[in-house]
Design a protein around this motif. Sequence first.
Motif, PDB file in Angstrom:
ATOM      1  N   HIS A  56       0.835  -1.203   0.000  1.00  0.00           N
ATOM      2  CA  HIS A  56       0.000   0.000   0.000  1.00  0.00           C
ATOM      3  C   HIS A  56       0.873   1.258   0.000  1.00  0.00           C
ATOM      4  O   HIS A  56       0.567   2.235  -0.705  1.00  0.00           O
ATOM      5  CB  HIS A  56      -0.927  -0.026   1.223  1.00  0.00           C
ATOM      6  CG  HIS A  56      -1.829   1.163   1.297  1.00  0.00           C
ATOM      7  ND1 HIS A  56      -1.557   2.223   2.132  1.00  0.00           N
ATOM      8  CD2 HIS A  56      -2.957   1.481   0.633  1.00  0.00           C
ATOM      9  CE1 HIS A  56      -2.505   3.135   1.983  1.00  0.00           C
ATOM     10  NE2 HIS A  56      -3.359   2.713   1.082  1.00  0.00           N
ATOM     11  N   TYR A  75       2.061   1.870  -3.395  1.00  0.00           N
ATOM     12  CA  TYR A  75       0.941   2.322  -4.235  1.00  0.00           C
ATOM     13  C   TYR A  75       0.685   3.816  -4.058  1.00  0.00           C
ATOM     14  O   TYR A  75       0.294   4.510  -5.006  1.00  0.00           O
ATOM     15  CB  TYR A  75      -0.327   1.512  -3.920  1.00  0.00           C
ATOM     16  CG  TYR A  75      -1.415   1.728  -4.936  1.00  0.00           C
ATOM     17  CD1 TYR A  75      -1.364   1.056  -6.159  1.00  0.00           C
ATOM     18  CD2 TYR A  75      -2.460   2.609  -4.703  1.00  0.00           C
ATOM     19  CE1 TYR A  75      -2.342   1.264  -7.118  1.00  0.00           C
ATOM     20  CE2 TYR A  75      -3.438   2.819  -5.660  1.00  0.00           C
ATOM     21  CZ  TYR A  75      -3.367   2.147  -6.870  1.00  0.00           C
ATOM     22  OH  TYR A  75      -4.324   2.358  -7.821  1.00  0.00           O
ATOM     23  N   ASP A 129      -1.152  -1.854 -10.862  1.00  0.00           N
ATOM     24  CA  ASP A 129      -2.445  -2.535 -11.018  1.00  0.00           C
ATOM     25  C   ASP A 129      -2.479  -3.814 -10.188  1.00  0.00           C
ATOM     26  O   ASP A 129      -3.525  -4.213  -9.686  1.00  0.00           O
ATOM     27  CB  ASP A 129      -2.723  -2.847 -12.492  1.00  0.00           C
ATOM     28  CG  ASP A 129      -3.275  -1.622 -13.222  1.00  0.00           C
ATOM     29  OD1 ASP A 129      -3.732  -0.685 -12.525  1.00  0.00           O
ATOM     30  OD2 ASP A 129      -3.226  -1.587 -14.468  1.00  0.00           O
ATOM     31  N   LYS A 134      -3.143  -2.833  -6.626  1.00  0.00           N
ATOM     32  CA  LYS A 134      -4.546  -2.418  -6.520  1.00  0.00           C
ATOM     33  C   LYS A 134      -5.459  -3.625  -6.305  1.00  0.00           C
ATOM     34  O   LYS A 134      -6.448  -3.552  -5.576  1.00  0.00           O
ATOM     35  CB  LYS A 134      -4.929  -1.703  -7.816  1.00  0.00           C
ATOM     36  CG  LYS A 134      -6.108  -0.807  -7.703  1.00  0.00           C
ATOM     37  CD  LYS A 134      -6.256  -0.052  -9.016  1.00  0.00           C
ATOM     38  CE  LYS A 134      -7.602   0.612  -9.083  1.00  0.00           C
ATOM     39  NZ  LYS A 134      -7.856   1.140 -10.417  1.00  0.00           N
TER      40      LYS A 134
END
Length: 293
Positions: free
Chosen positions: A114, A117, A218, A221
């Motif tokens: 995370h 990201y 991606d 995600k």
Amino acid sequence: MSQKITKAVFPVAGLGTRFLPATKAIAKEMLPVVDKPLIQYAVEEAVAAGIDTMIFVTSRSKNAIMDHFDKAYELETELEAKNKTELLKILKDIVPPNVSFVFIRQAEALGLGHAVYCARPVIGDEPFAVILADDMVEDGTRGCMAQMVDLYKEKQTSILGVERINPADTASYGIVKTPETTGQYAPIEVIVEKPKPEVAPSNLAVVGRYILTPAIFDKIKNTGRGAGGEIQLTDAIADLLKDETVLAYEFEGTRYDCGAKLGFLIANVEMALLNAELKDGFKSYLKELVKTL
Ligand code: UTP
């Protein structure tokens, strides 16, 4: 089209629980090894690899990191007035010329995946480096990330820095399996986060150095919570393996696990023994000390 690595992500938003109480109010990345905070070694390693954009993923109570890479007007004026040119140089050298610093907040410590990201809007569609500052690597020459960037130039694919660890310690690392090879790098076949020794696919551990293609975003995600209830970068890399080659690279140099107390102490001792100003005095002290043990 071949792409250059110009950006590095430094996830520094972890809770640092293994180093409490030292890390209650300051980030563990600000802990000093001899005279420099861990995060400065990490940024210097990125600069040595030709990277010019440093992206920090931070959290509350990590302001000291931002301050460390900011200009210290009062201190500089004071040192200038007192003609302390050597100290002034040390201060100015913290921020290398032509390097930009970007700070992003990770509101909640949801895991390393995370945290990475969170850097997506700044990275865009480029390959990038990730450096975990609490894994400090000393190779005595160009630096671990420069070694990896050199390999990236040739291979143009994701690369993870790996090291053989004590097989009993696999539950503390992401562990990879590669085909048997005598070379320094090999394609990863399997990657798992923190496997127990009895189920670990090998003792080849990922240790805080990554070059990733933007395809990882991606994958992150779509990654749910994994080991420890966190969104794990390792799980996203396992997904990436289905589409792309990811190389495991056994870098040259010594890695110190500065996120743990023992590793941090060892780093301080060994770096002090390499320090021109300290090594003679420190060596004499250690020689006397071991006689008493
Ligand atoms: P660690 O597994 O070392 O966790 O994170 P931690 O919270 O920093 O330390 P301990 O285990 O509680 O002592 C690996 C790296 O990922 C970052 C950390 O800052 C560290 O560099 N991280 C981890 C984040 O930035 N955000 C997270 O949510 C988790």
